[in-house]
Design a protein around this motif. Structure first.
Motif, PDB file in Angstrom:
ATOM      1  N   LEU A   1       3.739 -18.649  33.710  1.00 56.15           N
ATOM      2  CA  LEU A   1       4.323 -17.524  34.449  1.00 56.15           C
ATOM      3  C   LEU A   1       3.842 -17.513  35.894  1.00 56.15           C
ATOM      4  N   ILE A   2       2.555 -17.751  36.095  1.00 54.38           N
ATOM      5  CA  ILE A   2       2.012 -17.723  37.456  1.00 54.38           C
ATOM      6  C   ILE A   2       2.512 -18.920  38.260  1.00 54.38           C
ATOM      7  N   ALA A   3       2.643 -20.067  37.600  1.00 51.36           N
ATOM      8  CA  ALA A   3       3.087 -21.281  38.296  1.00 51.36           C
ATOM      9  C   ALA A   3       4.603 -21.337  38.463  1.00 51.36           C
ATOM     10  N   GLU A   4       5.346 -20.480  37.772  1.00 50.95           N
ATOM     11  CA  GLU A   4       6.811 -20.541  37.807  1.00 50.95           C
ATOM     12  C   GLU A   4       7.391 -20.457  39.218  1.00 50.95           C
ATOM     13  N   PRO A   5       6.924 -19.542  40.095  1.00 47.15           N
ATOM     14  CA  PRO A   5       7.473 -19.525  41.460  1.00 47.15           C
ATOM     15  C   PRO A   5       7.294 -20.854  42.194  1.00 47.15           C
TER      16      PRO A   5
ATOM     17  N   ALA B   1      -2.490 -22.015  39.666  1.00 48.65           N
ATOM     18  CA  ALA B   1      -2.466 -20.869  38.748  1.00 48.65           C
ATOM     19  C   ALA B   1      -3.879 -20.502  38.312  1.00 48.65           C
ATOM     20  N   ALA B   2      -4.711 -21.508  38.026  1.00 48.95           N
ATOM     21  CA  ALA B   2      -6.093 -21.250  37.619  1.00 48.95           C
ATOM     22  C   ALA B   2      -6.867 -20.583  38.755  1.00 48.95           C
ATOM     23  N   ASP B   3      -6.649 -21.047  39.981  1.00 44.38           N
ATOM     24  CA  ASP B   3      -7.327 -20.446  41.131  1.00 44.38           C
ATOM     25  C   ASP B   3      -6.908 -18.997  41.324  1.00 44.38           C
ATOM     26  N   LEU B   4      -5.612 -18.724  41.160  1.00 45.86           N
ATOM     27  CA  LEU B   4      -5.124 -17.350  41.325  1.00 45.86           C
ATOM     28  C   LEU B   4      -5.659 -16.436  40.229  1.00 45.86           C
TER      29      LEU B   4
ATOM     30  N   VAL C   1      -7.876 -12.916  40.988  1.00 46.54           N
ATOM     31  CA  VAL C   1      -7.573 -11.545  40.560  1.00 46.54           C
ATOM     32  C   VAL C   1      -8.538 -11.068  39.478  1.00 46.54           C
ATOM     33  N   GLY C   2      -9.634 -11.798  39.296  1.00 42.56           N
ATOM     34  CA  GLY C   2     -10.687 -11.322  38.403  1.00 42.56           C
ATOM     35  C   GLY C   2     -10.481 -11.634  36.937  1.00 42.56           C
ATOM     36  N   LEU C   3      -9.645 -12.641  36.624  1.00 45.32           N
ATOM     37  CA  LEU C   3      -9.435 -13.053  35.240  1.00 45.32           C
ATOM     38  C   LEU C   3      -9.970 -14.470  35.045  1.00 45.32           C
ATOM     39  N   GLU C   4     -10.101 -14.874  33.800  1.00 40.41           N
ATOM     40  CA  GLU C   4     -10.670 -16.190  33.507  1.00 40.41           C
ATOM     41  C   GLU C   4      -9.582 -17.251  33.468  1.00 40.41           C
TER      42      GLU C   4
ATOM     43  N   LEU D   1       1.290 -13.689  44.400  1.00 44.15           N
ATOM     44  CA  LEU D   1       0.532 -14.388  45.444  1.00 44.15           C
ATOM     45  C   LEU D   1       0.760 -15.894  45.442  1.00 44.15           C
ATOM     46  N   ALA D   2       1.403 -16.420  44.401  1.00 44.53           N
ATOM     47  CA  ALA D   2       1.525 -17.865  44.232  1.00 44.53           C
ATOM     48  C   ALA D   2       2.170 -18.533  45.452  1.00 44.53           C
TER      49      ALA D   2
END
Length: 590
Positions: free
Chosen positions: A400-404, A420-423, A427-430, A455-456
């Motif tokens: 989902l994060i990488a989709e854009p 996606a992992a960096d984002l 945002v404070g998630l693992e 933000l992607a």
């Protein structure tokens, strides 16, 4: 005529105090590993004419407690596993469903959070009221209809006879909530449970509903259990408070003691997270160039009807709106539902047809072809109110994060996964949770995922449309802190759309106040909240619940009045608001 006189008399003798007793209540859910407790050893009493607030965050057991009292727990998965609920002298736990059905509505009633899902959309409001009354009172249809009119009159709905013939979709959110209150109080129950009755309502409608509940309680002596996570509502309405966390009662005391002398660490943290008017940090004015500019923007939707399907009316959603959003600035739009805030957001990303001029980074939207619009959307992203509805439940969070990035052809799949992992970390998630699905996260975590996705593409402008209104106060505070940190790090601009004036006061640089599709006041946060000039702006600010039980709200006359309609016949338009600069860019409508 008082409200007590307006409603029919049931003839029931008031139960001796306390009206309701909950003793050692335990509720559990059946899982593969056995019973899991949802509410543990909860005890309290409720006296006639008293308001008891049960406060806490999502998952604390507030709503489960109310459903257990009403006997509405979904069997066999969730059930009462200990304790008892006593209404007057009658024990409710263990009663047969037929006996409980006779008590519900007659002696104990409930108002749910979302009135549209509680009302049958294919039945008129009158039919539903009559059905509820006849289910508990041996009266004919004519008498039941008379009582229904009296109930709608009591909750100050204009034209009650006409309202009986209307369907729920023809009412606003506040009016639907009034119908639910009328239905709950038509038989004068001894106990009324209000489960988040104002969470989804605008601040002015919330004020009307709270005032109405207070008046009905005064006139009818009804005892109220108010379930909420809004500590401002607790301060204004409650006599006593129970604070719950993870199914347990962590503190109980009078409302004044809870706010003045909280004993539990969790209660102190909950109160500290509540946004308060006047506590926002005064930020220096943003002097950068605009990233977005709207000039005389108009959005209208035609309604067709008649034999030939011609245009009979136009919905004037946005009328001649002009403002700009500067780089690195948080510009807030506030106003009630239907004022045009979200329509402006859609127009900004090219999802709503408009007249006038909208520019993103100097480019006018109407001059862009399909490829140009796609490129423009890299610069403008949206974060919606309901993160669960905005995330595909069948896709993993990493996808989902990488989709854009995939849509715009940016980077290789490996680079997209790394981004996606960096984002996620930003945002404070693992990052290790990229393979999880949206349902495996909490509401606040899902909203962080939506922010990461926005933000992607490293946008210049993020539109946050009611992005924190459905979150608990502590989660809301963390998400707002995250938005501030990201703004400092990336220099991103925000269009922050909200009806929560306290949140807007804490996060925005400038504010535009909208009413019926037009901006009626615009200025810096200090100007709008420190020196409001337009009557509607003052009304919005005065309606905000203040988390201080010692603060007495001045009594103001209230009437059942409807908001003017945005519908106009072709060739007709609402009167245009002219904005006058009263100094330093503070614009006020005349």
């Amino acid at each position: 005529m008082t409200l007590a006189e307006a409603l029919p008399t049931s003839g029931a003798v008031a139960a001796p105090e306390p009206v309701l007793r909950v003793e050692g209540l335990c509720v559990s859910v059946r899982t593969e590993c056995g019973l899991k407790p949802l509410v543990q050893d909860l005890s309290f009493t409720l006296n006639r004419g008293e308001t008891l607030a049960i406060a806490g965050e999502s998952g604390s057991g507030k709503s489960i407690t109310s459903l257990a009292i009403m006997g509405l727990l979904p069997p066999p998965a969730v059930r009462v596993t200990g304790g008892q609920v006593v209404l007057g002298s009658e024990t409710l736990t263990g009663l047969a469903e037929a006996d409980l059905r006779a008590i519900r509505g007659d002696r104990i009633a409930m108002i749910f959070q979302e009135p549209m899902t509680s009302l049958n959309p294919v039945m008129t409001v009158g039919a539903q009221l009559v059905e509820a009354i006849r289910a508990h009172a041996s009266v004919g249809r004519a008498e039941a209809q008379k009582r229904a009119v009296e109930a709608l009159t009591a909750v100050r709905l204009s034209g009650p006879q006409r309202r009986l013939r209307q369907y729920p979709h023809e009412f606003s959110g506040g009016m639907r909530q009034r119908v639910m209150i009328a239905m709950a109080l038509a038989l004068r129950p001894e106990v009324l449970i209000a489960d988040e009755p104002t969470t989804a309502l605008d601040v002015t409608v919330q004020r009307e509903v709270l005032d109405l509940l207070r008046d009905l309680q005064r006139d009818l002596g009804t005892a109220i259990i108010l379930i909420t996570h809004d500590m401002g509502v607790v301060a204004e309405m409650a006599d006593r408070v129970i604070v719950m966390r993870q199914g347990r009662q962590v503190e109980t005391a009078s409302t004044s003691d809870i706010f003045a002398r909280p004993q539990a660490d969790y209660t102190r943290a909950l109160l500290a997270a509540v946004p308060r008017m006047g506590q926002g940090t005064v930020r220096p004015p943003v002097t950068s160039d605009p990233i977005a500019r709207l000039t005389d923007v108009v959005v209208r939707y035609p309604l067709r009807g008649g034999l030939l399907g011609g245009i009979t009316q136009n919905v004037h959603a946005v009328e001649h709106v002009s403002f700009d959003i500067k780089k690195g600035e948080t510009f807030a739009l506030v106003g009630e539902s239907g004022c045009g805030k979200s329509t402006i957001a859609k127009a900004l990303v090219g999802l709503a047809p408009h007249q006038g001029r909208i520019e993103i980074a100097g480019q006018a939207l109407d001059s862009l072809d399909a490829a140009g619009l796609k490129a423009m959307r890299r610069r403008v992203q949206m974060v919606f109110q309901d993160p669960m509805a905005a995330l595909n439940p069948r896709m993993r969070v990493g996808d989902l994060i990488a989709e854009p990035l995939a849509i715009h052809g940016i980077g290789t799949p490996t680079e997209q996964t790394a981004r996606a992992a960096d984002l996620m970390a930003r945002v404070g998630l693992e990052a290790a949770h990229l393979d999880r699905y949206p349902h495996e996260f909490s509401g606040g975590q899902r909203q962080r995922i939506c922010i990461a996705r926005a933000l992607a593409l490293q946008p210049d402008l993020i539109i946050a449309d009611e992005s924190v209104s459905a979150l608990d106060v502590s989660v809301q505070a963390r998400v707002l802190d995250l938005l501030r940190d990201l703004q400092r790090e990336f220099g991103v601009s925000y269009l922050f759309i909200s009806h929560d004036m306290a949140v807007v006061n804490n996060v925005s640089d400038r504010v535009g106040v909208m009413y019926l599709g037009q901006i009626v006041e615009l200025g810096t946060t200090a100007q709008i909240f420190g020196n409001p000039q337009h009557p509607y702006t003052r009304l919005l600010i005065e309606a905000v619940p203040i988390p201080d039980p010692g603060r007495l709200r001045p009594t103001t006359p209230r009437k059942a009045s409807e908001v003017p309609s945005p519908l106009h016949r072709p060739g007709h338009a609402p009167q245009r608001v002219s904005l006058v600069d009263i100094g330093n860019g503070h614009l006020v409508g005349t």
